[in-house]
Design a protein around this motif. Structure first.
Motif, PDB file in Angstrom:
ATOM      1  N   THR A 127      57.735  44.122  58.006  1.00 55.72           N
ATOM      2  CA  THR A 127      57.463  45.357  57.259  1.00 55.72           C
ATOM      3  C   THR A 127      56.906  46.397  58.229  1.00 55.72           C
ATOM      4  O   THR A 127      55.928  46.131  58.925  1.00 55.72           O
ATOM      5  CB  THR A 127      56.421  45.115  56.150  1.00 55.72           C
ATOM      6  OG1 THR A 127      56.847  43.991  55.386  1.00 55.72           O
ATOM      7  CG2 THR A 127      56.279  46.322  55.234  1.00 55.72           C
ATOM      8  N   CYS A 128      57.525  47.563  58.258  1.00 53.35           N
ATOM      9  CA  CYS A 128      57.043  48.622  59.146  1.00 53.35           C
ATOM     10  C   CYS A 128      55.728  49.176  58.586  1.00 53.35           C
ATOM     11  O   CYS A 128      55.667  49.560  57.422  1.00 53.35           O
ATOM     12  CB  CYS A 128      58.085  49.730  59.240  1.00 53.35           C
ATOM     13  SG  CYS A 128      57.450  51.188  60.076  1.00 53.35           S
ATOM     14  N   PRO A 129      54.658  49.236  59.408  1.00 57.14           N
ATOM     15  CA  PRO A 129      53.386  49.759  58.888  1.00 57.14           C
ATOM     16  C   PRO A 129      53.350  51.284  58.778  1.00 57.14           C
ATOM     17  O   PRO A 129      52.373  51.835  58.280  1.00 57.14           O
ATOM     18  CB  PRO A 129      52.355  49.259  59.911  1.00 57.14           C
ATOM     19  CG  PRO A 129      53.127  49.097  61.172  1.00 57.14           C
ATOM     20  CD  PRO A 129      54.537  48.752  60.797  1.00 57.14           C
ATOM     21  N   HIS A 130      54.423  51.958  59.250  1.00 56.90           N
ATOM     22  CA  HIS A 130      54.463  53.425  59.153  1.00 56.90           C
ATOM     23  C   HIS A 130      55.209  53.890  57.911  1.00 56.90           C
ATOM     24  O   HIS A 130      54.794  54.825  57.236  1.00 56.90           O
ATOM     25  CB  HIS A 130      55.177  54.034  60.366  1.00 56.90           C
ATOM     26  CG  HIS A 130      54.586  53.645  61.671  1.00 56.90           C
ATOM     27  ND1 HIS A 130      53.467  54.223  62.184  1.00 56.90           N
ATOM     28  CD2 HIS A 130      54.968  52.701  62.576  1.00 56.90           C
ATOM     29  CE1 HIS A 130      53.191  53.684  63.362  1.00 56.90           C
ATOM     30  NE2 HIS A 130      54.084  52.753  63.606  1.00 56.90           N
ATOM     31  N   CYS A 131      56.385  53.235  57.634  1.00 55.82           N
ATOM     32  CA  CYS A 131      57.212  53.735  56.523  1.00 55.82           C
ATOM     33  C   CYS A 131      57.471  52.645  55.490  1.00 55.82           C
ATOM     34  O   CYS A 131      58.154  52.874  54.508  1.00 55.82           O
ATOM     35  CB  CYS A 131      58.530  54.304  57.048  1.00 55.82           C
ATOM     36  SG  CYS A 131      59.683  53.039  57.619  1.00 55.82           S
ATOM     37  N   TRP A 132      56.958  51.419  55.730  1.00 56.59           N
ATOM     38  CA  TRP A 132      57.020  50.277  54.805  1.00 56.59           C
ATOM     39  C   TRP A 132      58.445  49.774  54.585  1.00 56.59           C
ATOM     40  O   TRP A 132      58.716  49.038  53.643  1.00 56.59           O
ATOM     41  CB  TRP A 132      56.288  50.614  53.481  1.00 56.59           C
ATOM     42  CG  TRP A 132      54.976  51.206  53.815  1.00 56.59           C
ATOM     43  CD1 TRP A 132      53.894  50.522  54.305  1.00 56.59           C
ATOM     44  CD2 TRP A 132      54.616  52.584  53.824  1.00 56.59           C
ATOM     45  NE1 TRP A 132      52.894  51.404  54.611  1.00 56.59           N
ATOM     46  CE2 TRP A 132      53.291  52.666  54.321  1.00 56.59           C
ATOM     47  CE3 TRP A 132      55.273  53.756  53.461  1.00 56.59           C
ATOM     48  CZ2 TRP A 132      52.626  53.881  54.460  1.00 56.59           C
ATOM     49  CZ3 TRP A 132      54.609  54.967  53.595  1.00 56.59           C
ATOM     50  CH2 TRP A 132      53.314  55.016  54.085  1.00 56.59           C
ATOM     51  N   ALA A 148      60.479  49.223  68.013  1.00 51.43           N
ATOM     52  CA  ALA A 148      60.357  50.315  67.039  1.00 51.43           C
ATOM     53  C   ALA A 148      61.101  49.984  65.754  1.00 51.43           C
ATOM     54  O   ALA A 148      62.009  49.147  65.731  1.00 51.43           O
ATOM     55  CB  ALA A 148      60.904  51.607  67.641  1.00 51.43           C
ATOM     56  N   CYS A 149      60.690  50.669  64.685  1.00 55.34           N
ATOM     57  CA  CYS A 149      61.264  50.451  63.355  1.00 55.34           C
ATOM     58  C   CYS A 149      62.673  51.041  63.290  1.00 55.34           C
ATOM     59  O   CYS A 149      62.891  52.170  63.720  1.00 55.34           O
ATOM     60  CB  CYS A 149      60.352  51.133  62.349  1.00 55.34           C
ATOM     61  SG  CYS A 149      61.075  51.320  60.721  1.00 55.34           S
ATOM     62  N   PRO A 150      63.629  50.306  62.697  1.00 52.65           N
ATOM     63  CA  PRO A 150      64.994  50.849  62.604  1.00 52.65           C
ATOM     64  C   PRO A 150      65.093  52.049  61.662  1.00 52.65           C
ATOM     65  O   PRO A 150      66.025  52.834  61.768  1.00 52.65           O
ATOM     66  CB  PRO A 150      65.818  49.670  62.060  1.00 52.65           C
ATOM     67  CG  PRO A 150      64.846  48.677  61.570  1.00 52.65           C
ATOM     68  CD  PRO A 150      63.528  48.925  62.223  1.00 52.65           C
ATOM     69  N   ALA A 151      64.130  52.216  60.761  1.00 51.72           N
ATOM     70  CA  ALA A 151      64.214  53.350  59.828  1.00 51.72           C
ATOM     71  C   ALA A 151      63.498  54.589  60.372  1.00 51.72           C
ATOM     72  O   ALA A 151      64.088  55.657  60.478  1.00 51.72           O
ATOM     73  CB  ALA A 151      63.635  52.951  58.474  1.00 51.72           C
ATOM     74  N   CYS A 152      62.212  54.461  60.741  1.00 49.80           N
ATOM     75  CA  CYS A 152      61.464  55.669  61.148  1.00 49.80           C
ATOM     76  C   CYS A 152      61.362  55.817  62.651  1.00 49.80           C
ATOM     77  O   CYS A 152      60.919  56.864  63.131  1.00 49.80           O
ATOM     78  CB  CYS A 152      60.074  55.669  60.509  1.00 49.80           C
ATOM     79  SG  CYS A 152      58.968  54.412  61.181  1.00 49.80           S
ATOM     80  N   HIS A 153      61.732  54.773  63.400  1.00 46.90           N
ATOM     81  CA  HIS A 153      61.745  54.782  64.873  1.00 46.90           C
ATOM     82  C   HIS A 153      60.347  54.791  65.502  1.00 46.90           C
ATOM     83  O   HIS A 153      60.241  54.920  66.718  1.00 46.90           O
ATOM     84  CB  HIS A 153      62.579  55.963  65.433  1.00 46.90           C
ATOM     85  CG  HIS A 153      64.050  55.817  65.162  1.00 46.90           C
ATOM     86  ND1 HIS A 153      65.007  56.537  65.847  1.00 46.90           N
ATOM     87  CD2 HIS A 153      64.719  55.036  64.293  1.00 46.90           C
ATOM     88  CE1 HIS A 153      66.214  56.217  65.389  1.00 46.90           C
ATOM     89  NE2 HIS A 153      66.053  55.310  64.435  1.00 46.90           N
TER      90      HIS A 153
END
Ligand SMILES: Nc1nc2c(ncn2[C@@H]2O[C@H](COP(=O)(O)OP(=O)(O)OP(=O)(O)O)[C@@H](O)[C@H]2O)c(=O)[nH]1
Ligand SMILES: [Mg+2]
Ligand SMILES: [Zn+2]
Length: 430
Positions: free
Chosen positions: A7-12, A66-71
């Motif tokens: 789970t990305c802690p920036h954009c979930w 890095a997150c694939p959604a928000c980078h």
């Protein structure tokens, strides 16, 4: 061990490990569609070093993921340990930033000692904000010198780059609250000869500005508060000294309110912020309007140094752990969290709130099936008024936070198996 779903802690955003992007390390590889021209390029790697690091297009070895959604960059620990989100919500000036600083400081001090659980920063650069607050309050070079309260920790700004990262989504710049990430891991002890990673967590906390919860300030769909849906523990900070009826109650008992905080419109609407938090949590987690959440809701009643005299001595606070009989193999005594004491305090405080701020109790209990009321003081000492400036001041060396760690320890005990042990005085059974 790598988690199946991260789970990305920036954009979930929840994704699988193989979708993870890497951050190019070669200085000339710049430009990213989400983060702008200056950011290092994000990419899906196809070449790796024997040690498992990715190689970027120009052959440099990369380390950041890095997150694939928000980078945005995600620390490696988030790929190994499940996240444990805490949302801290409250009116502007209710004491959220102070609370965050003092709770983190107390968890650092007490978790290893009391429960043989380590509590550390996952990656220093993520936690700069709270570490900065902690330095002001707890390792201040001028600790003996009284300082104005609003200078030690400053008001959280809705759009400040310290508190938010900006990400481009569909051509628009969108704010993401900066997570503060802590590694929570059981250490070896006689109860836990082989601590399991199943009980380890990455604790993610956010310091939102109070304005982010006032529906007229930020659009309801604001991604800044979407962490509510992921949180296991919701902390609603209620400041009774900003509440008109409570304020009058204190005055009628000659309890002085040592505070510069104005009783403004936002403060008078604290229950509406709680209702807004409930609505957003329901919306972001797909619950029906009016449904009750099974998340734990703690109504954290702040600034107890000011209103504490309303509590009877038995319920005022004091030691929240007791020794467990068995000594650990390390020669240390293990402690358990005193649920009996916490629940008795909660009931007493609920009664006080029913008398003077009933709408808070109604809003809280209409939203969550488990509600706890905990009084805390981030200062643990009453501020005093500086005769020259008339501002309320405190010397950092006098700060002794009171019960700030309790809401989080309680939430961990209820939702993470085998991490924080708890008991009751008579049976003291775990
Ligand atoms: N007496 C007392 N005052 C406190 C305590 N914690 C915070 N305050 C006061 O409350 C003010 C606001 O605290 P903050 O932590 O900045 O409040 P906040 O909720 O983060 O506010 P925003 O950032 O505007 O949303 C501080 O400047 C202090 O004056 C406490 O434990 N006791
Ligand atoms: Mg703040
Ligand atoms: Zn993300």
């Amino acid at each position: 061990m790598i988690l199946a779903r991260v789970t990305c802690p920036h954009c979930w955003h929840v994704f699988q490990a193989h979708e993870t992007l890497w951050v190019a390390a070669h200085p000339s590889l710049r430009g990213d569609p989400r983060l702008g021209d200056d950011a290092h390029t994000r990419f899906l790697p196809s070449r790796f070093t024997p040690g498992g690091g990715a190689l970027d297009e120009l052959g440099a070895e990369c380390t950041n993921l890095a997150c694939p959604a928000c980078h945005l960059v995600i620390p490696r620990l988030c790929f190994e340990h499940a996240p444990w989100f805490v949302s801290i919500v409250g009116a502007p000036g209710s004491g959220k930033s102070y609370y965050l600083a003092s709770a983190v400081q107390m968890l650092r001090r007490h978790m290893p000692d009391w429960f043989q659980v380590s509590f550390t920063d996952t990656q220093a650069d993520f936690n700069q904000l709270v570490v900065g607050y902690e330095e002001q309050l707890f390792v201040n070079y001028n600790a003996h010198k009284p300082a104005a309260l609003n200078q030690l920790v400053q008001k959280t700004q809705v759009q400040s780059p310290e508190h938010h990262s900006s990400v481009i989504v569909a051509g628009q710049s969108t704010l993401r609250p900066r997570p503060m990430l802590f590694s929570v891991r059981p250490q070896q002890s006689s109860d836990r000869p082989q601590p399991s990673d199943q009980s380890s967590r990455v604790m993610c906390l956010y310091d939102n500005a109070g304005e982010s919860f006032l529906s007229d300030e930020v659009a309801a769909a604001s991604p800044v508060t979407q962490h509510l849906a992921k949180a296991k523990l919701l902390l609603f900070l209620f400041d009774p000294t900003l509440h008109a009826k409570f304020h009058n109650l204190l005055s009628s008992q000659n309890i002085p309110i040592a505070s510069d905080m104005p009783l403004d419109a936002a403060a008078r609407r604290q229950h509406l912020i709680l209702t807004e938090m409930a609505n957003r949590t329901r919306r972001h987690s797909g619950m029906a309007a009016g449904a009750k959440t099974d998340k734990i809701l703690v109504v954290v009643v702040t600034k107890k140094d000011l209103w504490g005299p309303l509590l009877m001595r038995d319920h005022a606070g004091g030691p929240v752990v007791m020794d467990m009989k068995a000594a650990t193999a390390l020669g240390r005594q293990s402690r358990v969290l005193r649920l009996d004491k916490i629940e008795a305090h909660s009931q007493r405080l609920r009664q006080i709130l029913l008398d003077s701020a009933r709408e808070i109790v109604d809003a809280a209990e209409g939203f969550a099936s488990t509600v706890l009321y905990i009084g805390v003081s981030s200062l643990g000492v009453q501020p005093r008024q500086d005769p020259a400036s008339k501002k309320w001041v405190v010397a950092p060396q006098d700060i002794k936070p009171d019960w700030v760690e309790v809401p989080i320890l309680y939430g961990l005990n209820k939702t993470v198996p085998n991490l924080i042990t708890a008991g009751r005085a008579q049976s003291a059974k775990l």
